[in-house]
Design an enzyme around this catalytic site. Structure first.
Site, PDB file in Angstrom:
ATOM      1  N   THR A 116      -3.023  10.444   7.179  1.00  0.00           N
ATOM      2  CA  THR A 116      -2.953   9.032   7.548  1.00  0.00           C
ATOM      3  C   THR A 116      -1.488   8.634   7.683  1.00  0.00           C
ATOM      4  O   THR A 116      -0.612   9.233   7.043  1.00  0.00           O
ATOM      5  CB  THR A 116      -3.577   8.151   6.456  1.00  0.00           C
ATOM      6  OG1 THR A 116      -2.894   8.421   5.236  1.00  0.00           O
ATOM      7  CG2 THR A 116      -5.043   8.444   6.282  1.00  0.00           C
ATOM      8  N   GLU A 152      -9.587   8.375   9.114  1.00  0.00           N
ATOM      9  CA  GLU A 152     -10.667   8.869   8.259  1.00  0.00           C
ATOM     10  C   GLU A 152     -12.012   8.898   8.977  1.00  0.00           C
ATOM     11  O   GLU A 152     -13.000   9.369   8.428  1.00  0.00           O
ATOM     12  CB  GLU A 152     -10.795   7.966   7.012  1.00  0.00           C
ATOM     13  CG  GLU A 152      -9.635   8.073   6.038  1.00  0.00           C
ATOM     14  CD  GLU A 152      -8.483   7.108   6.359  1.00  0.00           C
ATOM     15  OE1 GLU A 152      -8.376   6.655   7.516  1.00  0.00           O
ATOM     16  OE2 GLU A 152      -7.694   6.825   5.441  1.00  0.00           O
ATOM     17  N   LYS A 202      -3.493 -15.562   1.108  1.00  0.00           N
ATOM     18  CA  LYS A 202      -4.410 -16.424   0.360  1.00  0.00           C
ATOM     19  C   LYS A 202      -3.680 -17.714   0.025  1.00  0.00           C
ATOM     20  O   LYS A 202      -2.821 -17.746  -0.857  1.00  0.00           O
ATOM     21  CB  LYS A 202      -4.921 -15.735  -0.901  1.00  0.00           C
ATOM     22  CG  LYS A 202      -6.121 -16.465  -1.478  1.00  0.00           C
ATOM     23  CD  LYS A 202      -6.974 -15.565  -2.344  1.00  0.00           C
ATOM     24  CE  LYS A 202      -8.370 -16.165  -2.496  1.00  0.00           C
ATOM     25  NZ  LYS A 202      -9.206 -15.416  -3.410  1.00  0.00           N
ATOM     26  N   TRP A 217      -8.544 -18.020   2.715  1.00  0.00           N
ATOM     27  CA  TRP A 217      -7.943 -16.880   3.414  1.00  0.00           C
ATOM     28  C   TRP A 217      -7.380 -17.317   4.767  1.00  0.00           C
ATOM     29  O   TRP A 217      -7.983 -18.100   5.481  1.00  0.00           O
ATOM     30  CB  TRP A 217      -8.983 -15.795   3.655  1.00  0.00           C
ATOM     31  CG  TRP A 217      -9.533 -15.173   2.415  1.00  0.00           C
ATOM     32  CD1 TRP A 217     -10.810 -15.274   1.953  1.00  0.00           C
ATOM     33  CD2 TRP A 217      -8.838 -14.340   1.491  1.00  0.00           C
ATOM     34  NE1 TRP A 217     -10.942 -14.559   0.794  1.00  0.00           N
ATOM     35  CE2 TRP A 217      -9.749 -13.981   0.480  1.00  0.00           C
ATOM     36  CE3 TRP A 217      -7.521 -13.867   1.409  1.00  0.00           C
ATOM     37  CZ2 TRP A 217      -9.401 -13.157  -0.590  1.00  0.00           C
ATOM     38  CZ3 TRP A 217      -7.176 -13.048   0.339  1.00  0.00           C
ATOM     39  CH2 TRP A 217      -8.109 -12.708  -0.641  1.00  0.00           C
TER      40      TRP A 217
HETATM   41  P1  AMP Z   1      -5.127   4.736  11.546  1.00  0.00           P
HETATM   42  O1  AMP Z   1      -5.822   5.550  10.539  1.00  0.00           O
HETATM   43  O2  AMP Z   1      -3.662   4.960  11.600  1.00  0.00           O
HETATM   44  O3  AMP Z   1      -5.762   4.898  12.873  1.00  0.00           O
HETATM   45  O4  AMP Z   1      -5.295   3.219  11.115  1.00  0.00           O
HETATM   46  C1  AMP Z   1      -6.557   2.640  10.940  1.00  0.00           C
HETATM   47  C2  AMP Z   1      -6.407   1.170  10.769  1.00  0.00           C
HETATM   48  O5  AMP Z   1      -5.833   0.572  11.924  1.00  0.00           O
HETATM   49  C3  AMP Z   1      -7.709   0.435  10.588  1.00  0.00           C
HETATM   50  O6  AMP Z   1      -8.171   0.505   9.266  1.00  0.00           O
HETATM   51  C4  AMP Z   1      -7.352  -0.980  11.015  1.00  0.00           C
HETATM   52  O7  AMP Z   1      -6.718  -1.689   9.977  1.00  0.00           O
HETATM   53  C5  AMP Z   1      -6.343  -0.738  12.113  1.00  0.00           C
HETATM   54  N1  AMP Z   1      -6.989  -0.829  13.427  1.00  0.00           N
HETATM   55  C6  AMP Z   1      -7.442   0.173  14.198  1.00  0.00           C
HETATM   56  N2  AMP Z   1      -7.950  -0.307  15.352  1.00  0.00           N
HETATM   57  C7  AMP Z   1      -7.832  -1.653  15.305  1.00  0.00           C
HETATM   58  C8  AMP Z   1      -8.192  -2.729  16.180  1.00  0.00           C
HETATM   59  N3  AMP Z   1      -8.750  -2.527  17.364  1.00  0.00           N
HETATM   60  N4  AMP Z   1      -7.923  -3.992  15.774  1.00  0.00           N
HETATM   61  C9  AMP Z   1      -7.341  -4.236  14.581  1.00  0.00           C
HETATM   62  N5  AMP Z   1      -6.974  -3.268  13.722  1.00  0.00           N
HETATM   63  C10 AMP Z   1      -7.218  -1.986  14.076  1.00  0.00           C
END
Ligand code: AMP
Length: 540
Positions: free
Chosen positions: A184, A329, A439, A444
């Site tokens: 990640t 993930e 918050k 929120w």
């Molecule tokens: P990653 O593992 O680097 O792909 O990050 C995943 C995270 O990116 C998710 O848990 C979200 O918080 C954010 N994310 C992915 N796609 C979107 C989207 N279309 N809109 C908002 N947040 C997103």
């Protein structure tokens, strides 16, 4: 009684076998470092991949060993996506935008045995190579023979292929075998490894190809701008040959101008990347009157696509935007925003409102939202809670058992850390990351929505909102804004613009103008850095 159908293992080599028989002439183009275009086909790559897999085994790679890549999106990287799992090993893609110390940590945590490196990236790896002593070989790609390097035990990609032969049986014998791994991008704590299996990868690719997901077909030319080190380029290198689509790989050329050239010259029909990339491309297309209307689907995810950018692409450039959500993930696809038939007749403004949401779960991804006590919340479009997911391409544990067990619930769901609403038809809207929400006075405030509203202002290039401590309200929003060069944007103008668009208590207490929003290694707003800068008085 069990059914009487064959136990056919869902292994990655099956995708390649299918492509070489049925789509052997389909092309894979790569923009090489010198800017020239390299073209090959699935059929031509097939024997090279077999040779490479055999060469890996000769080098001593055992089933389950991790073999890393440190590379751009290229045909060689594609070959490795098949050769490494085909040799029974794990294709571990390293994110070249991470800091050297983080990369060293990841290589050592994964215990990578061999690292394949693109020639242009050798100096980057050299910065931490002395911290990864367990790597046995470095294999250089797109690098001239005898190139000067401090890396030990260097081999050359084409030598490996030339010195091998294609008389090789795939070693991927069980669909549950590990096939790929991504760490990640980790804005908190150490990066964590998601270890994909053959089965999860194949099922994810089948899902991606559905009409109601990415809808990839044999007539498509797909441009994955999303790097192959970011969740396996969202699975596109597996979905494309399965569907028989062509690939246009940008190599190291991620600036808007070469991307626009590639789209125009190769008639790209599907392009995938994060909003930052599409924001930059939009500026290029507008400034130089480029025509990218060949793109029938601009897939965007990784962070929220601002509504204003979707509107600009669809109304000004004739490009349909497909907003999706996923996670490392989750291989990564979770939800996709496909308009339903009854929504097609809505006016544009209403359609863009819907498209600002992240979409509906694809089959194979089960979702639920829970409150802070773990109680399930209704799908009413109002109740906000943490999103939890389960399904065949979602992790059940991070690589190495002791890593973040708190990310999983006792009943086997993965906790995404995203705060969302679900409407009665399953339309999911991301409100925030649990760690980013503001918050204020017990209520929120969604930083994602506030950012999208601010970015709707025509003189705003980018905006990120963070929570800052407040004696009275406990937290209040602060906006960091990048103004369009040459504009006279003021804090007051932003407040006036927002006043008709968000609730009064959402109005940021302060707007700070900055030259750039810090970004993570995969191009998301880096709010951790913003918060630190604010706390240290650097932002004022
Ligand atoms: P990653 O593992 O680097 O792909 O990050 C995943 C995270 O990116 C998710 O848990 C979200 O918080 C954010 N994310 C992915 N796609 C979107 C989207 N279309 N809109 C908002 N947040 C997103």
């Amino acid at each position: 009684m069990f059914g009487l159908m064959q136990d056919y293992p869902l292994t990655i080599d099956r995708i390649l076998e299918h492509a070489r028989h049925v789509h052997s002439r389909q092309r894979v183009m790569t923009l090489l470092p010198d800017g020239s275009l390299h073209t090959t086909t699935y059929g031509e790559m097939y024997p090279r991949i077999k040779r490479l897999a055999k060469a890996l085994v000769k080098l001593g790679v055992e089933p389950g060993d991790r073999v890393a890549t440190f590379a751009w999106n290229t045909y060689q990287h594609f070959e490795l996506y098949y050769a490494i799992p085909g040799a029974g090993a794990v294709c571990h893609t390293l994110n070249l935008r991470l800091f050297p110390d983080q990369l060293a940590y990841i290589v050592n945590h994964a215990d990578d045995k061999i690292v394949f490196i693109d020639g242009t990236l050798i100096p980057l790896y050299e910065r931490f190579a002395d911290q990864t002593p367990n790597v046995q070989h470095y294999v250089l790609m797109n690098a001239p023979k005898g190139v000067e390097t401090k890396l030990p035990n260097v081999l050359y990609y084409e030598d490996l292929i030339a010195g091998s032969d294609d008389d090789f049986e795939w070693r991927s014998t069980d669909e549950r075998m590990a096939a790929g791994m991504c760490y990640t991008s980790g804005t908190t704590g150490d990066p964590k490894g998601a270890l994909y299996s053959h089965r999860s990868t194949v099922l994810h690719a089948m899902a991606a190809n559905q009409m109601s997901v990415l809808g990839i077909g044999e007539r498509d030319v797909i441009l994955p701008v999303v790097p192959m080190f970011h969740v396996m380029a969202w699975g596109i290198p597996y979905a494309a040959p399965m569907a028989g689509a062509a690939l246009a790989m940008p190599g190291p050329h991620l600036k808007p101008e070469p991307l626009a050239n590639l789209i125009e010259s190769q008639r790209v029909t599907i392009a995938a990347g994060v909003p930052t990339i599409w924001n930059a491309l939009y500026q290029e297309v507008k400034a130089h009157a480029r025509d990218i209307s060949c793109v029938r689907s601009l897939v965007v995810g990784g962070s929220a696509m601002p509504r204003s950018l979707t509107a600009a692409y669809e109304s000004e450039l004739g490009v349909n935007v497909l907003h999706a959500w996923g996670m490392t993930e989750m291989s990564p696809i979770g939800t996709v925003n496909i308009l339903r038939a009854e929504q097609e007749s809505l006016d544009q403004e209403a359609r863009w409102d819907i498209k600002a949401s992240q979409g509906i779960p694809v089959f194979g991804v089960e979702v639920r939202i829970v409150d802070e006590e773990g109680r399930e919340l209704p799908w009413d479009g109002q109740s906000m809670g943490e999103l939890q997911v389960r399904g065949p391409w979602i992790i059940k544990q991070y690589f190495k058992r002791d890593v973040a067990p708190e990310s999983f619930t006792a009943d086997g769901w993965f906790r995404t850390g995203d705060v969302v609403t679900l409407d009665p038809d399953g339309l999911m809207t991301i409100k925030d990351r649990t760690k980013d929400l503001v918050k204020s006075g017990g209520e929120w405030i969604s930083t994602v929505e506030l950012e999208s509203a601010i970015m709707g202002h025509p003189d705003v290039l980018e905006a990120a909102v963070i929570a800052v401590p407040d004696a009275r309200w406990s937290e209040r929003p602060l906006a960091a804004v990048v103004a369009r060069p040459g504009s006279n944007l003021t804090e007051q103008a932003i407040m006036e613009y927002l006043s008709t668009r968000v609730a009064k208590f959402w109005l940021p207490d302060r707007v700070l103008f900055v030259t750039e929003i810090p970004k993570t290694s995969v191009g998301k707003f880096d709010k951790k850095t913003l918060r630190r800068r604010y706390a240290e008085g650097e932002l004022s």
